[in-house]
Write an enzyme that holds these catalytic residues in place. Sequence first.
Site, PDB file in Angstrom:
ATOM      1  N   ASP A 195       0.891  -1.297   0.046  1.00  8.39           N
ATOM      2  CA  ASP A 195      -0.050  -0.234   0.128  1.00  8.39           C
ATOM      3  C   ASP A 195       1.049   1.344  -0.043  1.00  8.39           C
ATOM      4  O   ASP A 195       0.316   2.141   0.743  1.00  8.39           O
ATOM      5  CB  ASP A 195      -0.842   0.093   1.069  1.00  8.39           C
ATOM      6  CG  ASP A 195      -1.912  -1.014   1.221  1.00  8.39           C
ATOM      7  OD1 ASP A 195      -1.811  -2.102   0.339  1.00  8.39           O
ATOM      8  OD2 ASP A 195      -2.908  -1.422   2.115  1.00  8.39           O
ATOM      9  N   LYS A 229      -6.915  -4.974  -3.025  1.00  5.79           N
ATOM     10  CA  LYS A 229      -7.718  -5.242  -1.767  1.00  5.79           C
ATOM     11  C   LYS A 229      -8.680  -4.257  -1.266  1.00  5.79           C
ATOM     12  O   LYS A 229      -8.288  -3.248  -1.650  1.00  5.79           O
ATOM     13  CB  LYS A 229      -6.861  -5.906  -0.609  1.00  5.79           C
ATOM     14  CG  LYS A 229      -6.017  -4.661  -0.058  1.00  5.79           C
ATOM     15  CD  LYS A 229      -4.983  -5.361   0.958  1.00  5.79           C
ATOM     16  CE  LYS A 229      -4.221  -4.198   1.538  1.00  5.79           C
ATOM     17  NZ  LYS A 229      -4.892  -3.036   2.019  1.00  5.79           N
ATOM     18  N   CYS A 276      -2.155  -2.378   7.625  1.00 11.96           N
ATOM     19  CA  CYS A 276      -2.168  -3.313   6.586  1.00 11.96           C
ATOM     20  C   CYS A 276      -0.985  -4.119   6.735  1.00 11.96           C
ATOM     21  O   CYS A 276      -0.943  -5.334   6.252  1.00 11.96           O
ATOM     22  CB  CYS A 276      -2.474  -2.477   5.162  1.00 11.96           C
ATOM     23  SG  CYS A 276      -4.225  -2.142   5.109  1.00 11.96           S
TER      24      CYS A 276
HETATM   25  C1  VGL Z   1      -4.643   1.274   5.614  1.00  6.99           C
HETATM   26  C2  VGL Z   1      -5.968   2.582   6.930  1.00  6.99           C
HETATM   27  C3  VGL Z   1      -7.007   2.269   6.260  1.00  6.99           C
HETATM   28  C4  VGL Z   1      -3.274   0.785   5.249  1.00  6.99           C
HETATM   29  C5  VGL Z   1      -5.586   1.181   4.628  1.00  6.99           C
HETATM   30  O1  VGL Z   1      -2.927   0.307   3.872  1.00  6.99           O
HETATM   31  O2  VGL Z   1      -2.562   0.405   6.328  1.00  6.99           O
HETATM   32  N1  VGL Z   1      -4.719   1.942   6.647  1.00  6.99           N
HETATM   33  N2  VGL Z   1      -6.884   1.462   5.146  1.00  6.99           N
END
Ligand code: VGL
Length: 190
Positions: free
Chosen positions: A15, A101, A140
């Site tokens: 991410d 995802k 994540c």
């Molecule tokens: C994430 C908060 C909300 C991440 C994803 O990728 O860590 N954090 N959605």
Amino acid sequence: MTQTLQSGDALIIVDVQNDFCPGGALPIENGDTVIPVLNKWIAAAVAAGVPVFASRDWHPAGHVSFAENGGPWPPHCIQDSEGARFHPDLAVPDTAVIVTKGVRFDQDQNSAFDETGLAVKLRSDGINRLFIGGLAEDVCVLATALEAAQEGFEIFLIADGVRPVDSVGGDSARLQMKNAGIQFVGTGSV
Ligand code: VGL
Ligand code: ZN
């Protein structure tokens, strides 16, 4: 600890998207500082013929994880938006496998292994060790590393290639990962 990437390894970049970097919708303090670190790992992986997997948070508008629906987060990483793109400085190789995802309408998917089939894919590719870095360490990355460990992979967290949403959460995440048998590596040797 020094580690050399070898056959049977995979690099998992979690991410590293604009919304999680400074200026984004859910900015992580110094989130962009993971990029030069992870670029070194990507270069080493490509040189060693080790596959690179890059996950992305990829939410439909009005996702259940957004505050407007009682979720914990501001709207972020909305499908096809600029904020959902990988950070432009991240050197995602052409050969990278993208793992999408956060698309479920009914619940969030923090782990890149959550109903993506990633464990099956990695096993069928003969992978047994995973090197993991990215954002956010306490959300994540944590969920991905813990589920990967549960799936039986040997996990190395790239300790200087992760940043938490909050530092208390980061400390807790490290403890949980350590307790799950996850090892920590630095980038000095890559
Ligand atoms: C994430 C908060 C909300 C991440 C994803 O990728 O860590 N954090 N959605
Ligand atoms: Zn999200």
